[in-house]
Design a protein around this motif. Sequence first.
Motif, PDB file in Angstrom:
ATOM      1  N   ALA A  83     -22.239  -4.902  -4.629  1.00 36.19           N
ATOM      2  CA  ALA A  83     -21.186  -4.865  -3.614  1.00 36.19           C
ATOM      3  C   ALA A  83     -21.631  -5.636  -2.378  1.00 36.19           C
ATOM      4  CB  ALA A  83     -20.853  -3.423  -3.268  1.00 36.19           C
ATOM      5  N   ASP A  84     -21.892  -6.929  -2.548  1.00 33.59           N
ATOM      6  CA  ASP A  84     -22.286  -7.737  -1.401  1.00 33.59           C
ATOM      7  C   ASP A  84     -21.103  -8.567  -0.930  1.00 33.59           C
ATOM      8  OD1 ASP A  84     -22.152 -10.232  -2.901  1.00 33.59           O
ATOM      9  OD2 ASP A  84     -24.046  -9.629  -3.822  1.00 33.59           O
ATOM     10  N   ALA A  85     -21.266  -9.244   0.215  1.00 29.83           N
ATOM     11  CA  ALA A  85     -20.154  -9.951   0.846  1.00 29.83           C
ATOM     12  C   ALA A  85     -19.635 -11.086  -0.022  1.00 29.83           C
ATOM     13  CB  ALA A  85     -20.590 -10.468   2.218  1.00 29.83           C
ATOM     14  N   ASP A  86     -20.539 -11.842  -0.637  1.00 23.06           N
ATOM     15  CA  ASP A  86     -20.114 -12.971  -1.465  1.00 23.06           C
ATOM     16  C   ASP A  86     -19.326 -12.498  -2.677  1.00 23.06           C
ATOM     17  OD1 ASP A  86     -21.302 -14.744   0.247  1.00 23.06           O
ATOM     18  OD2 ASP A  86     -23.135 -14.987  -0.936  1.00 23.06           O
ATOM     19  N   GLU A  87     -19.822 -11.427  -3.313  1.00 22.94           N
ATOM     20  CA  GLU A  87     -19.121 -10.901  -4.487  1.00 22.94           C
ATOM     21  C   GLU A  87     -17.755 -10.353  -4.094  1.00 22.94           C
ATOM     22  OE1 GLU A  87     -18.416 -10.726  -8.110  1.00 22.94           O
ATOM     23  OE2 GLU A  87     -20.567 -10.957  -7.809  1.00 22.94           O
ATOM     24  N   THR A  88     -17.686  -9.651  -2.984  1.00 23.27           N
ATOM     25  CA  THR A  88     -16.414  -9.113  -2.519  1.00 23.27           C
ATOM     26  C   THR A  88     -15.420 -10.233  -2.225  1.00 23.27           C
ATOM     27  OG1 THR A  88     -17.443  -7.118  -1.612  1.00 23.27           O
ATOM     28  CG2 THR A  88     -15.286  -7.746  -0.724  1.00 23.27           C
ATOM     29  N   ALA A  89     -15.887 -11.288  -1.573  1.00 25.33           N
ATOM     30  CA  ALA A  89     -15.012 -12.425  -1.271  1.00 25.33           C
ATOM     31  C   ALA A  89     -14.479 -13.051  -2.552  1.00 25.33           C
ATOM     32  CB  ALA A  89     -15.753 -13.453  -0.441  1.00 25.33           C
ATOM     33  N   ALA A  90     -15.341 -13.147  -3.580  1.00 26.54           N
ATOM     34  CA  ALA A  90     -14.901 -13.707  -4.856  1.00 26.54           C
ATOM     35  C   ALA A  90     -13.837 -12.823  -5.496  1.00 26.54           C
ATOM     36  CB  ALA A  90     -16.095 -13.874  -5.795  1.00 26.54           C
ATOM     37  N   LEU A  91     -14.048 -11.506  -5.469  1.00 21.06           N
ATOM     38  CA  LEU A  91     -13.070 -10.594  -6.065  1.00 21.06           C
ATOM     39  C   LEU A  91     -11.738 -10.650  -5.316  1.00 21.06           C
ATOM     40  CD1 LEU A  91     -15.277  -7.457  -6.844  1.00 21.06           C
ATOM     41  CD2 LEU A  91     -14.616  -9.310  -8.383  1.00 21.06           C
ATOM     42  N   VAL A  92     -11.785 -10.767  -4.001  1.00 21.27           N
ATOM     43  CA  VAL A  92     -10.555 -10.920  -3.217  1.00 21.27           C
ATOM     44  C   VAL A  92      -9.803 -12.172  -3.659  1.00 21.27           C
ATOM     45  CG1 VAL A  92      -9.665 -11.480  -0.914  1.00 21.27           C
ATOM     46  CG2 VAL A  92     -11.303  -9.611  -1.205  1.00 21.27           C
ATOM     47  N   GLY A  93     -10.543 -13.261  -3.876  1.00 20.49           N
ATOM     48  CA  GLY A  93      -9.905 -14.497  -4.318  1.00 20.49           C
ATOM     49  C   GLY A  93      -9.257 -14.360  -5.684  1.00 20.49           C
ATOM     50  N   PHE A  94      -9.932 -13.689  -6.619  1.00 21.53           N
ATOM     51  CA  PHE A  94      -9.360 -13.497  -7.950  1.00 21.53           C
ATOM     52  C   PHE A  94      -8.121 -12.609  -7.884  1.00 21.53           C
ATOM     53  CE2 PHE A  94     -13.934 -14.171  -9.353  1.00 21.53           C
ATOM     54  CZ  PHE A  94     -13.728 -15.494  -9.686  1.00 21.53           C
ATOM     55  N   LEU A  95      -8.157 -11.592  -7.034  1.00 22.53           N
ATOM     56  CA  LEU A  95      -6.993 -10.718  -6.881  1.00 22.53           C
ATOM     57  C   LEU A  95      -5.810 -11.475  -6.284  1.00 22.53           C
ATOM     58  CD1 LEU A  95      -8.692  -7.431  -5.667  1.00 22.53           C
ATOM     59  CD2 LEU A  95      -7.215  -7.640  -7.679  1.00 22.53           C
ATOM     60  N   ARG A  96      -6.049 -12.284  -5.274  1.00 19.67           N
ATOM     61  CA  ARG A  96      -4.956 -13.065  -4.684  1.00 19.67           C
ATOM     62  C   ARG A  96      -4.344 -14.003  -5.712  1.00 19.67           C
ATOM     63  NH1 ARG A  96      -4.504 -12.063   0.631  1.00 19.67           N
ATOM     64  NH2 ARG A  96      -6.370 -11.642   1.894  1.00 19.67           N
ATOM     65  N   ALA A  97      -5.196 -14.639  -6.524  1.00 16.65           N
ATOM     66  CA  ALA A  97      -4.693 -15.551  -7.551  1.00 16.65           C
ATOM     67  C   ALA A  97      -3.870 -14.800  -8.596  1.00 16.65           C
ATOM     68  CB  ALA A  97      -5.855 -16.288  -8.218  1.00 16.65           C
ATOM     69  N   ALA A  98      -4.350 -13.627  -8.997  1.00 16.74           N
ATOM     70  CA  ALA A  98      -3.629 -12.839 -10.006  1.00 16.74           C
ATOM     71  C   ALA A  98      -2.292 -12.352  -9.459  1.00 16.74           C
ATOM     72  CB  ALA A  98      -4.488 -11.656 -10.443  1.00 16.74           C
ATOM     73  N   ILE A  99      -2.286 -11.859  -8.228  1.00 18.35           N
ATOM     74  CA  ILE A  99      -1.039 -11.399  -7.613  1.00 18.35           C
ATOM     75  C   ILE A  99      -0.047 -12.545  -7.509  1.00 18.35           C
ATOM     76  CG2 ILE A  99      -0.045 -10.589  -5.435  1.00 18.35           C
ATOM     77  CD1 ILE A  99      -2.619  -8.872  -5.127  1.00 18.35           C
ATOM     78  N   SER A 100      -0.520 -13.720  -7.092  1.00 15.30           N
ATOM     79  CA  SER A 100       0.357 -14.882  -6.975  1.00 15.30           C
ATOM     80  C   SER A 100       0.966 -15.253  -8.315  1.00 15.30           C
ATOM     81  CB  SER A 100      -0.434 -16.061  -6.402  1.00 15.30           C
ATOM     82  OG  SER A 100       0.379 -17.214  -6.307  1.00 15.30           O
ATOM     83  N   ALA A 101       0.163 -15.221  -9.383  1.00 14.98           N
ATOM     84  CA  ALA A 101       0.660 -15.567 -10.715  1.00 14.98           C
ATOM     85  C   ALA A 101       1.711 -14.576 -11.192  1.00 14.98           C
ATOM     86  CB  ALA A 101      -0.505 -15.628 -11.704  1.00 14.98           C
ATOM     87  N   ILE A 102       1.488 -13.295 -10.957  1.00 15.84           N
ATOM     88  CA  ILE A 102       2.441 -12.277 -11.394  1.00 15.84           C
ATOM     89  C   ILE A 102       3.731 -12.367 -10.584  1.00 15.84           C
ATOM     90  CG2 ILE A 102       2.853  -9.779 -11.393  1.00 15.84           C
ATOM     91  CD1 ILE A 102      -0.101  -9.503 -12.290  1.00 15.84           C
ATOM     92  N   GLU A 103       3.608 -12.617  -9.285  1.00 10.52           N
ATOM     93  CA  GLU A 103       4.811 -12.770  -8.471  1.00 10.52           C
ATOM     94  C   GLU A 103       5.619 -13.989  -8.897  1.00 10.52           C
ATOM     95  OE1 GLU A 103       3.362 -10.627  -4.318  1.00 10.52           O
ATOM     96  OE2 GLU A 103       3.326 -12.822  -4.471  1.00 10.52           O
ATOM     97  N   ALA A 104       4.927 -15.068  -9.274  1.00  9.13           N
ATOM     98  CA  ALA A 104       5.634 -16.269  -9.720  1.00  9.13           C
ATOM     99  C   ALA A 104       6.388 -16.010 -11.023  1.00  9.13           C
ATOM    100  CB  ALA A 104       4.651 -17.425  -9.900  1.00  9.13           C
ATOM    101  N   ARG A 105       5.822 -15.197 -11.901  1.00  6.53           N
ATOM    102  CA  ARG A 105       6.473 -14.900 -13.183  1.00  6.53           C
ATOM    103  C   ARG A 105       7.627 -13.919 -13.046  1.00  6.53           C
ATOM    104  NH1 ARG A 105       3.740 -16.067 -18.121  1.00  6.53           N
ATOM    105  NH2 ARG A 105       2.431 -17.896 -17.735  1.00  6.53           N
ATOM    106  N   THR A 106       7.541 -13.017 -12.094  1.00  2.00           N
ATOM    107  CA  THR A 106       8.524 -11.936 -12.019  1.00  2.00           C
ATOM    108  C   THR A 106       9.524 -12.082 -10.879  1.00  2.00           C
ATOM    109  OG1 THR A 106       7.093 -10.579 -10.603  1.00  2.00           O
ATOM    110  CG2 THR A 106       6.855 -10.309 -13.003  1.00  2.00           C
ATOM    111  N   GLY A 107       9.162 -12.832  -9.830  1.00  2.00           N
ATOM    112  CA  GLY A 107      10.011 -12.868  -8.647  1.00  2.00           C
ATOM    113  C   GLY A 107       9.922 -11.593  -7.832  1.00  2.00           C
ATOM    114  N   LYS A 108       8.922 -10.744  -8.105  1.00  2.00           N
ATOM    115  CA  LYS A 108       8.721  -9.494  -7.370  1.00  2.00           C
ATOM    116  C   LYS A 108       7.491  -9.626  -6.477  1.00  2.00           C
ATOM    117  CE  LYS A 108      12.124  -7.747  -9.673  1.00  2.00           C
ATOM    118  NZ  LYS A 108      12.418  -8.970 -10.457  1.00  2.00           N
ATOM    119  N   VAL A 109       7.608  -9.182  -5.233  1.00  2.00           N
ATOM    120  CA  VAL A 109       6.517  -9.276  -4.266  1.00  2.00           C
ATOM    121  C   VAL A 109       5.751  -7.961  -4.270  1.00  2.00           C
ATOM    122  CG1 VAL A 109       5.912  -9.710  -1.865  1.00  2.00           C
ATOM    123  CG2 VAL A 109       7.888 -10.862  -2.886  1.00  2.00           C
TER     124      VAL A 109
END
Length: 204
Positions: A33-59
Amino acid sequence: MMLRDETVPAAEALPVAVLRGHLRLSSGFDIAADADETAALVGFLRAAISAIEARTGKVLLTRRFRMQLEDWRDRLGQPLPLAPVISVDDIRIDDGAGTETVLSPDNWRLVPDDQRPMILPTGVILPNVPRRGHVTVTFTAGFGETWDRVPADLAHAAIMLASQYYEDRSFDGGRGAMPFGVSALIERWRAVRTLAGRGNREMR
């Protein structure tokens, strides 16, 4: 149509701890649970959320959007491209010569449908948009400001997809395909897309 995010969810609103636990469970590795790992996980989550929102039109997480149209799709009612819409915050018509008119809320109302939210006129039709002008709609959409407000199937789909992004991070093109499990979870949320603008321009 141009649609832009005006705000982004805070990192604190993202389910980093949930993703960290999911990755431990599925891979057998303990993620520091270090800063670099957390930043990477935040980036993956943002990318996943963006992809799901693009497919569904739901925010998933609440934020503000700005939509610019050449004209209303239909002056009897303008559909919004995302859901669920919490509020329409501002509507402005530019005449094409630099003069903006803010539409009074007395002239329109929001119908907050889960699939196809609409801006409807309080009178007969929405106000005219000049030929060289445009209309800008600022609205707020999303299930909530915290992750516990996101529907369970969409939340789990985001975790699954972020996990895949993490595990495939060393492969080019690893984000191209939507896993079957994720597709199955989001299927009921997918809506048929409609054009948001240009409905009346050619008919004048």
